[in-house]
Motif scaffolding. Sequence first.
Motif, PDB file in Angstrom:
ATOM      1  N   ASP A 139       4.435 -27.883   4.507  1.00  0.00           N
ATOM      2  CA  ASP A 139       3.031 -28.283   4.356  1.00  0.00           C
ATOM      3  C   ASP A 139       2.310 -27.331   3.399  1.00  0.00           C
ATOM      4  O   ASP A 139       1.205 -26.858   3.674  1.00  0.00           O
ATOM      5  CB  ASP A 139       2.331 -28.312   5.715  1.00  0.00           C
ATOM      6  CG  ASP A 139       1.043 -29.136   5.694  1.00  0.00           C
ATOM      7  OD1 ASP A 139       0.876 -29.954   4.762  1.00  0.00           O
ATOM      8  OD2 ASP A 139       0.207 -28.962   6.599  1.00  0.00           O
ATOM      9  N   ILE A 140       2.961 -27.076   2.262  1.00  0.00           N
ATOM     10  CA  ILE A 140       2.380 -26.205   1.245  1.00  0.00           C
ATOM     11  C   ILE A 140       1.203 -26.920   0.578  1.00  0.00           C
ATOM     12  O   ILE A 140       1.345 -28.022   0.049  1.00  0.00           O
ATOM     13  CB  ILE A 140       3.432 -25.837   0.167  1.00  0.00           C
ATOM     14  CG1 ILE A 140       4.585 -25.025   0.781  1.00  0.00           C
ATOM     15  CG2 ILE A 140       2.783 -25.092  -0.996  1.00  0.00           C
ATOM     16  CD1 ILE A 140       4.236 -23.624   1.173  1.00  0.00           C
ATOM     17  N   LYS A 141       0.031 -26.301   0.619  1.00  0.00           N
ATOM     18  CA  LYS A 141      -1.176 -26.824  -0.025  1.00  0.00           C
ATOM     19  C   LYS A 141      -2.202 -25.695  -0.078  1.00  0.00           C
ATOM     20  O   LYS A 141      -2.087 -24.713   0.680  1.00  0.00           O
ATOM     21  CB  LYS A 141      -1.732 -28.031   0.734  1.00  0.00           C
ATOM     22  CG  LYS A 141      -2.035 -27.797   2.209  1.00  0.00           C
ATOM     23  CD  LYS A 141      -2.471 -29.093   2.885  1.00  0.00           C
ATOM     24  CE  LYS A 141      -2.736 -28.891   4.380  1.00  0.00           C
ATOM     25  NZ  LYS A 141      -3.142 -30.152   5.039  1.00  0.00           N
ATOM     26  N   PRO A 142      -3.206 -25.784  -0.954  1.00  0.00           N
ATOM     27  CA  PRO A 142      -4.176 -24.683  -1.085  1.00  0.00           C
ATOM     28  C   PRO A 142      -4.919 -24.355   0.207  1.00  0.00           C
ATOM     29  O   PRO A 142      -5.336 -23.217   0.408  1.00  0.00           O
ATOM     30  CB  PRO A 142      -5.141 -25.194  -2.163  1.00  0.00           C
ATOM     31  CG  PRO A 142      -4.361 -26.191  -2.940  1.00  0.00           C
ATOM     32  CD  PRO A 142      -3.450 -26.843  -1.947  1.00  0.00           C
ATOM     33  N   GLU A 143      -5.069 -25.354   1.088  1.00  0.00           N
ATOM     34  CA  GLU A 143      -5.734 -25.112   2.370  1.00  0.00           C
ATOM     35  C   GLU A 143      -4.924 -24.189   3.270  1.00  0.00           C
ATOM     36  O   GLU A 143      -5.472 -23.600   4.214  1.00  0.00           O
ATOM     37  CB  GLU A 143      -5.977 -26.436   3.114  1.00  0.00           C
ATOM     38  CG  GLU A 143      -6.954 -27.371   2.425  1.00  0.00           C
ATOM     39  CD  GLU A 143      -6.262 -28.377   1.523  1.00  0.00           C
ATOM     40  OE1 GLU A 143      -6.724 -29.531   1.455  1.00  0.00           O
ATOM     41  OE2 GLU A 143      -5.255 -28.011   0.872  1.00  0.00           O
ATOM     42  N   ASN A 144      -3.628 -24.070   2.997  1.00  0.00           N
ATOM     43  CA  ASN A 144      -2.754 -23.251   3.840  1.00  0.00           C
ATOM     44  C   ASN A 144      -2.437 -21.891   3.229  1.00  0.00           C
ATOM     45  O   ASN A 144      -1.402 -21.282   3.531  1.00  0.00           O
ATOM     46  CB  ASN A 144      -1.474 -24.016   4.176  1.00  0.00           C
ATOM     47  CG  ASN A 144      -1.718 -25.050   5.264  1.00  0.00           C
ATOM     48  OD1 ASN A 144      -2.692 -24.955   6.010  1.00  0.00           O
ATOM     49  ND2 ASN A 144      -0.851 -26.041   5.359  1.00  0.00           N
ATOM     50  N   PHE A 145      -3.354 -21.438   2.373  1.00  0.00           N
ATOM     51  CA  PHE A 145      -3.311 -20.066   1.875  1.00  0.00           C
ATOM     52  C   PHE A 145      -4.706 -19.470   2.034  1.00  0.00           C
ATOM     53  O   PHE A 145      -5.704 -20.121   1.724  1.00  0.00           O
ATOM     54  CB  PHE A 145      -2.877 -20.012   0.408  1.00  0.00           C
ATOM     55  CG  PHE A 145      -1.443 -20.402   0.191  1.00  0.00           C
ATOM     56  CD1 PHE A 145      -0.420 -19.490   0.421  1.00  0.00           C
ATOM     57  CD2 PHE A 145      -1.109 -21.681  -0.223  1.00  0.00           C
ATOM     58  CE1 PHE A 145       0.910 -19.849   0.233  1.00  0.00           C
ATOM     59  CE2 PHE A 145       0.212 -22.053  -0.410  1.00  0.00           C
ATOM     60  CZ  PHE A 145       1.226 -21.133  -0.180  1.00  0.00           C
ATOM     61  N   MET A 146      -4.758 -18.250   2.530  1.00  0.00           N
ATOM     62  CA  MET A 146      -6.034 -17.585   2.785  1.00  0.00           C
ATOM     63  C   MET A 146      -6.177 -16.332   1.929  1.00  0.00           C
ATOM     64  O   MET A 146      -5.194 -15.623   1.681  1.00  0.00           O
ATOM     65  CB  MET A 146      -6.136 -17.186   4.260  1.00  0.00           C
ATOM     66  CG  MET A 146      -6.123 -18.338   5.245  1.00  0.00           C
ATOM     67  SD  MET A 146      -7.688 -19.216   5.341  1.00  0.00           S
ATOM     68  CE  MET A 146      -8.722 -18.000   6.165  1.00  0.00           C
ATOM     69  N   LEU A 147      -7.410 -16.077   1.502  1.00  0.00           N
ATOM     70  CA  LEU A 147      -7.718 -14.830   0.806  1.00  0.00           C
ATOM     71  C   LEU A 147      -8.005 -13.755   1.848  1.00  0.00           C
ATOM     72  O   LEU A 147      -8.807 -13.973   2.765  1.00  0.00           O
ATOM     73  CB  LEU A 147      -8.942 -14.994  -0.096  1.00  0.00           C
ATOM     74  CG  LEU A 147      -8.740 -15.621  -1.482  1.00  0.00           C
ATOM     75  CD1 LEU A 147      -8.196 -17.046  -1.383  1.00  0.00           C
ATOM     76  CD2 LEU A 147     -10.055 -15.603  -2.250  1.00  0.00           C
ATOM     77  N   HIS A 148      -7.339 -12.625   1.713  1.00  0.00           N
ATOM     78  CA  HIS A 148      -7.542 -11.552   2.684  1.00  0.00           C
ATOM     79  C   HIS A 148      -8.977 -11.032   2.629  1.00  0.00           C
ATOM     80  O   HIS A 148      -9.586 -10.735   3.657  1.00  0.00           O
ATOM     81  CB  HIS A 148      -6.555 -10.412   2.420  1.00  0.00           C
ATOM     82  CG  HIS A 148      -6.448  -9.440   3.552  1.00  0.00           C
ATOM     83  ND1 HIS A 148      -6.810  -8.123   3.441  1.00  0.00           N
ATOM     84  CD2 HIS A 148      -6.042  -9.613   4.834  1.00  0.00           C
ATOM     85  CE1 HIS A 148      -6.627  -7.519   4.605  1.00  0.00           C
ATOM     86  NE2 HIS A 148      -6.159  -8.394   5.466  1.00  0.00           N
ATOM     87  N   VAL A 204       0.298 -27.367  -6.298  1.00  0.00           N
ATOM     88  CA  VAL A 204      -0.718 -26.320  -6.132  1.00  0.00           C
ATOM     89  C   VAL A 204      -1.030 -25.672  -7.479  1.00  0.00           C
ATOM     90  O   VAL A 204      -2.196 -25.447  -7.823  1.00  0.00           O
ATOM     91  CB  VAL A 204      -0.248 -25.251  -5.117  1.00  0.00           C
ATOM     92  CG1 VAL A 204      -1.215 -24.062  -5.096  1.00  0.00           C
ATOM     93  CG2 VAL A 204      -0.129 -25.853  -3.720  1.00  0.00           C
ATOM     94  N   LEU A 205      -0.003 -25.389  -8.259  1.00  0.00           N
ATOM     95  CA  LEU A 205      -0.175 -24.795  -9.587  1.00  0.00           C
ATOM     96  C   LEU A 205      -1.017 -25.706 -10.482  1.00  0.00           C
ATOM     97  O   LEU A 205      -1.942 -25.249 -11.163  1.00  0.00           O
ATOM     98  CB  LEU A 205       1.201 -24.537 -10.212  1.00  0.00           C
ATOM     99  CG  LEU A 205       1.253 -24.094 -11.676  1.00  0.00           C
ATOM    100  CD1 LEU A 205       0.417 -22.852 -11.912  1.00  0.00           C
ATOM    101  CD2 LEU A 205       2.711 -23.848 -12.097  1.00  0.00           C
ATOM    102  N   TYR A 206      -0.708 -26.986 -10.484  1.00  0.00           N
ATOM    103  CA  TYR A 206      -1.449 -27.978 -11.282  1.00  0.00           C
ATOM    104  C   TYR A 206      -2.930 -27.973 -10.896  1.00  0.00           C
ATOM    105  O   TYR A 206      -3.819 -27.980 -11.759  1.00  0.00           O
ATOM    106  CB  TYR A 206      -0.836 -29.355 -11.047  1.00  0.00           C
ATOM    107  CG  TYR A 206      -1.381 -30.473 -11.919  1.00  0.00           C
ATOM    108  CD1 TYR A 206      -0.671 -30.915 -13.030  1.00  0.00           C
ATOM    109  CD2 TYR A 206      -2.582 -31.111 -11.616  1.00  0.00           C
ATOM    110  CE1 TYR A 206      -1.145 -31.962 -13.827  1.00  0.00           C
ATOM    111  CE2 TYR A 206      -3.067 -32.146 -12.398  1.00  0.00           C
ATOM    112  CZ  TYR A 206      -2.348 -32.571 -13.503  1.00  0.00           C
ATOM    113  OH  TYR A 206      -2.824 -33.603 -14.285  1.00  0.00           O
TER     114      TYR A 206
END
Length: 251
Positions: A139-148, A204-206
Amino acid sequence: MDSGDLTGWSIKNNIKEKYHFEAKLASGGFGIVYLASDRKTGEKFAVKAIQQQRVKDYKSFVTEVKILKNLDHPNIIKLYEIWEWKEVCFLVLEYCEGGELFQHIIDNKCLSEEITAYVMKQLFSALEYLHSKKISHRDIKPENFMLHKKNDLSCVKMIDFGLSKDFSASQTMVTMIGSPYYIAPEVILMKYNKNIDIWSMGVVLYIMISGKVPFPGRSENEIIKNVMKSDFHFNYDAFKTCSAECKDLIQ
């Protein structure tokens, strides 16, 4: 509900004896996420409180928790402790105050190639580590990455392992899951392997470069149809100054 599945993994006590719950950060069907601090040190954590009775597939939930507890990488959210008290499971997680990468992209419309490369290096490092542990995120998507930290892209963390899968027993997976904009054609065909995560990374890169999705659609069916065609373009203005190497990586 029997919570024995986490025996040996969890602390069976009142979590509020150790942590002070300061504020509610988010809520949903999964439960509530609180900002909490250690009563002795003052260190801040995100604590996810999950009503065990609301978990539809408790076995999968336990698997997710155990997967996350065993991971240790600077670009993957850290699960420090698991508590169980009065049929509530508490996950004591690393606190990321910077919000989702998705929101950061929206706020900035798109990101420069230089910044995108800096972020993608972190994301691929996390994914390479995950795959080395025989885990596919799915489920890789920008919503599943957080900025510390807020507006700071020097440390981005992978989160949400609810759909992750241990593929050590079998390289091939068959369940159709994920988010339509980001899923690979192989997922739709329900026969795939860990490389679907790499496809999602390309999406995600796109999005980071252009602020647009490569496979748009007015409905889920239309999105999936466009994903199956795998037909996308570099006609957006952001790609005019984008290097050939970046476009090649997306392709």
